[in-house]
Scaffold this motif. Structure first.
Motif, PDB file in Angstrom:
ATOM      1  N   PHE A   1       0.832  -1.202   0.000  1.00  0.00           N
ATOM      2  CA  PHE A   1       0.000   0.000   0.000  1.00  0.00           C
ATOM      3  C   PHE A   1       0.869   1.256   0.000  1.00  0.00           C
ATOM      4  O   PHE A   1       1.841   1.352   0.763  1.00  0.00           O
ATOM      5  CB  PHE A   1      -0.899   0.041   1.241  1.00  0.00           C
ATOM      6  CG  PHE A   1      -2.124  -0.825   1.163  1.00  0.00           C
ATOM      7  CD1 PHE A   1      -3.330  -0.310   0.725  1.00  0.00           C
ATOM      8  CD2 PHE A   1      -2.062  -2.164   1.518  1.00  0.00           C
ATOM      9  CE1 PHE A   1      -4.461  -1.109   0.666  1.00  0.00           C
ATOM     10  CE2 PHE A   1      -3.177  -2.971   1.453  1.00  0.00           C
ATOM     11  CZ  PHE A   1      -4.381  -2.443   1.030  1.00  0.00           C
ATOM     12  N   GLY A   2       0.498   2.221  -0.858  1.00  0.00           N
ATOM     13  CA  GLY A   2       1.078   3.551  -0.833  1.00  0.00           C
ATOM     14  C   GLY A   2       0.054   4.525  -0.284  1.00  0.00           C
ATOM     15  O   GLY A   2      -1.030   4.133   0.159  1.00  0.00           O
TER      16      GLY A   2
ATOM     17  N   GLY B   1      -0.581  -9.965  -2.760  1.00  0.00           N
ATOM     18  CA  GLY B   1       0.085  -9.110  -3.738  1.00  0.00           C
ATOM     19  C   GLY B   1      -0.519  -7.722  -3.782  1.00  0.00           C
ATOM     20  O   GLY B   1      -0.925  -7.164  -2.765  1.00  0.00           O
ATOM     21  N   LYS B   2      -0.594  -7.152  -4.976  1.00  0.00           N
ATOM     22  CA  LYS B   2      -1.091  -5.792  -5.154  1.00  0.00           C
ATOM     23  C   LYS B   2      -2.574  -5.749  -5.518  1.00  0.00           C
ATOM     24  O   LYS B   2      -3.100  -4.698  -5.882  1.00  0.00           O
ATOM     25  CB  LYS B   2      -0.270  -5.083  -6.232  1.00  0.00           C
ATOM     26  CG  LYS B   2       1.195  -4.870  -5.856  1.00  0.00           C
ATOM     27  CD  LYS B   2       1.916  -4.026  -6.879  1.00  0.00           C
ATOM     28  CE  LYS B   2       3.375  -3.789  -6.481  1.00  0.00           C
ATOM     29  NZ  LYS B   2       3.485  -2.998  -5.236  1.00  0.00           N
ATOM     30  N   VAL B   3      -3.252  -6.909  -5.440  1.00  0.00           N
ATOM     31  CA  VAL B   3      -4.666  -6.955  -5.817  1.00  0.00           C
ATOM     32  C   VAL B   3      -5.507  -6.079  -4.898  1.00  0.00           C
ATOM     33  O   VAL B   3      -6.316  -5.260  -5.358  1.00  0.00           O
ATOM     34  CB  VAL B   3      -5.190  -8.411  -5.801  1.00  0.00           C
ATOM     35  CG1 VAL B   3      -6.703  -8.433  -6.022  1.00  0.00           C
ATOM     36  CG2 VAL B   3      -4.497  -9.237  -6.863  1.00  0.00           C
ATOM     37  N   LEU B   4      -5.343  -6.230  -3.580  1.00  0.00           N
ATOM     38  CA  LEU B   4      -6.144  -5.450  -2.631  1.00  0.00           C
ATOM     39  C   LEU B   4      -5.875  -3.950  -2.738  1.00  0.00           C
ATOM     40  O   LEU B   4      -6.833  -3.158  -2.791  1.00  0.00           O
ATOM     41  CB  LEU B   4      -5.901  -5.950  -1.205  1.00  0.00           C
ATOM     42  CG  LEU B   4      -6.722  -5.272  -0.102  1.00  0.00           C
ATOM     43  CD1 LEU B   4      -8.212  -5.442  -0.348  1.00  0.00           C
ATOM     44  CD2 LEU B   4      -6.344  -5.844   1.280  1.00  0.00           C
ATOM     45  N   PRO B   5      -4.610  -3.492  -2.784  1.00  0.00           N
ATOM     46  CA  PRO B   5      -4.381  -2.050  -2.942  1.00  0.00           C
ATOM     47  C   PRO B   5      -4.990  -1.478  -4.218  1.00  0.00           C
ATOM     48  O   PRO B   5      -5.567  -0.387  -4.201  1.00  0.00           O
ATOM     49  CB  PRO B   5      -2.851  -1.936  -2.962  1.00  0.00           C
ATOM     50  CG  PRO B   5      -2.365  -3.137  -2.240  1.00  0.00           C
ATOM     51  CD  PRO B   5      -3.342  -4.224  -2.569  1.00  0.00           C
ATOM     52  N   ARG B   6      -4.861  -2.201  -5.336  1.00  0.00           N
ATOM     53  CA  ARG B   6      -5.433  -1.717  -6.594  1.00  0.00           C
ATOM     54  C   ARG B   6      -6.952  -1.731  -6.547  1.00  0.00           C
ATOM     55  O   ARG B   6      -7.617  -0.833  -7.084  1.00  0.00           O
ATOM     56  CB  ARG B   6      -4.919  -2.566  -7.755  1.00  0.00           C
ATOM     57  CG  ARG B   6      -3.436  -2.321  -8.062  1.00  0.00           C
ATOM     58  CD  ARG B   6      -2.892  -3.301  -9.071  1.00  0.00           C
ATOM     59  NE  ARG B   6      -1.478  -3.023  -9.376  1.00  0.00           N
ATOM     60  CZ  ARG B   6      -0.691  -3.817 -10.071  1.00  0.00           C
ATOM     61  NH1 ARG B   6      -1.165  -4.972 -10.556  1.00  0.00           N
ATOM     62  NH2 ARG B   6       0.573  -3.485 -10.285  1.00  0.00           N
TER      63      ARG B   6
END
Length: 522
Positions: free
Chosen positions: A42-43, A180-185
């Motif tokens: 997360f950013g 991975g980056k699925v939740l942040p996206r």
């Protein structure tokens, strides 16, 4: 303090220009005695989306109906803003997934730290488990309302809502399990829908509906619960607004998955209360000015007055269905983030041995760095709570109240301890450049990057405690003065009962294994 942490933190402080933000985050986490095992995907923007869509304040105001009213919303907004300042200061000091129980352990006197931290952890567990279950329950009944709207011959059954509840849980589990980056996206995408959906409902509603007068909106008060005074009715009616802001600490429990957490978490929390508060107040005014026949709306066969208000404005079932679907979709996607926060808090408390079966729940899958066992147990708990709906349709109000009481009681504990520490000068304003342990049980306390100094910090901290006391007190009240089985609020039984059970576990087991946040070996 293990030597690995000393080396890691020394490198981070001495070569700050040569290390990544992630490495500095992990070094700061090490100073609090925690080993980084989750991936920082997360950013700032993705966690802002996460925070905003957890609150979904304007959607909650729509669902809550006219009970909140203008002045109730403003009162709650002012109280929530102060509360979020306190949470942001603490999150900036110690950005860990544990949140409240970790803060309690670092702020409380050593003599009562262990028990107070343990109880705070369980209050947070109660609050988040109830919040996730309430969100899924709400979405299930919203879908039922949409079916009633579009199919007049449909007869809703309570067990239908439970099955839909389970479907929302299953959807949330799938998104959370991928890693991975699925939740942040996903959360970033939902933030766009959250903002666009606001205008997609606000514009047609205000353009097509017949408008009431300012006098009706700002001077006429309803007392649908027939309370003996308007003041009492006002405070009981604020519970809907309070719930619309529930989950302000969501980003806190994702701290170990956020880059530059000590700054990004408080920034996302404060921006979320500003964005959601503004949108929520705008939607509240629109709903009140465009409510049309309010008595007809309150008797809507869908179970939700806002659907009747939309229909009175548009005169179209299709148009109403589209507008209501936006609210329902936002509710379903919010459940994804709520499951993430609930499971991370549960995982962190298990990591510190505060929960039965902690060896299992504290595991993190190596393939995707997700606490999958905590995700699954949280989902099972929610599915079991869904069974209450089959026997008692009043479950939503009780779960809603448990959500508020559990979370707010945990906020009150840490808020009170923070006020005591800041008034007695127990927190240093400068962080040393060495690798000493800070901001954990028995360690030195130092302010983080987000800090409101001086008298203003004390005033806002004190106001937050006053507001939270009022909020918790009225969450235990029934919705009407004349109480029967249907209108009684049983949330106090659930909240106190869970606390009593946790104390029994503490006496017979947890007191032997729980010492507060443990110092993990690398």
């Amino acid at each position: 303090m293990p030597s690995q942490y000393s080396k890691q933190m020394s490198t981070g402080m001495q070569e700050i220009g040569h290390v990544s933000t992630k490495e500095l985050d992990d070094a700061n986490l090490a100073r609090m005695g925690k080993r980084p095992v989750l991936k920082r995907n997360f950013g700032l923007m993705s966690i802002l989306g996460f925070s905003c869509t957890i609150l979904i304040t304007w959607e909650g105001i729509v669902v809550g109906g006219p009970a909140g009213a203008v002045y109730g919303f403003l009162f709650v907004w002012a109280g929530v803003a102060a509360t979020f300042v306190v949470l942001s200061e603490l999150a900036s000091m110690a950005p860990t997934s544990g949140g409240q129980y970790h803060w309690c352990s670092m702020l409380a006197p050593r003599s009562c730290m262990k028990l107070l931290s343990y109880l705070t952890g369980w209050l947070t567990v109660i609050g988040w488990q109830a919040t996730f279950a309430t969100s899924c329950y709400l979405v299930g009944t919203l879908i039922q309302g949409l079916v009633v709207l579009t199919h007049s011959n449909y007869e809703p059954k309570d067990w239908h809502g439970t099955l839909l509840f389970w479907a929302v849980v299953a959807f949330s589990v799938v998104i959370n399990s991928v890693g991975g980056k699925v939740l942040p996206r996903f959360e970033g995408m939902i933030l766009v829908l959250h903002i666009l959906g606001f205008f997609a409902i606000l514009i047609p509603l205000t353009y097509m509906a017949d408008h009431g007068s300012a006098k009706e909106v700002f001077t006429e008060f309803l007392n649908l619960g027939e309370f003996p005074s308007q003041g009492l009715s006002f405070f009981v009616g604020t519970v809907g607004c309070i719930f619309a802001f529930a989950g302000g600490d969501a980003a806190v429990h994702m701290s170990e998955e956020i880059t530059n957490a000590s700054t990004a978490v408080p920034t996302s929390i404060m921006l979320s209360v500003l964005i959601n508060g503004s949108m929520g107040f705008g939607m509240l005014l629109a709903m009140l000015f465009c409510s049309g026949d309010l008595e007809k709306a309150l008797e809507s066969s869908t179970g939700y007055p806002f659907m009747s208000i939309f229909y009175q404005a548009t005169g179209s079932i299709a148009g109403t269905a589209v507008m209501a679907s936006i609210v329902t979709t936002m509710g379903a996607t919010t459940s994804v983030g709520m499951l993430a926060s609930t499971s991370r808090q549960f995982w962190s408390f298990a990591r510190d041995r505060g929960i039965p079966g902690w060896r299992v729940w504290s595991k993190v899958t190596k393939s995707n760095a997700v606490p999958l066992y905590s995700v699954l147990v949280t989902s099972v708990i929610a599915c079991l709570l869904a069974l209450i709906n089959i026997g008692s349709p009043v479950a939503f109000n009780d779960l809603c109240s448990m959500s508020i009481s559990g979370l707010y009681l945990s906020y009150m504990v840490v808020g009170g301890l923070l006020l005591w520490r800041r008034c007695t000068g127990g927190i240093s304003s400068t962080r040393s450049s060495d690798s000493a342990v800070v901001n954990t049980a028995g360690a030195r306390l130092v302010w983080g990057p987000f800090h409101l100094p001086g008298i203003w910090g004390i005033i806002i901290n004190a106001w937050a405690l006053i507001y939270m006391t009022i909020a918790v007190f009225f969450t235990f009240w029934p919705t009407s003065w004349v109480v029967d089985v249907q209108t009684m609020n049983f949330s106090v039984v659930g909240t106190v009962g869970t606390i009593i059970l946790s104390l029994f576990y503490y006496i017979f087991r947890a007191s032997k294994v729980y010492e507060g946040p443990i110092m993990e070996q690398a």
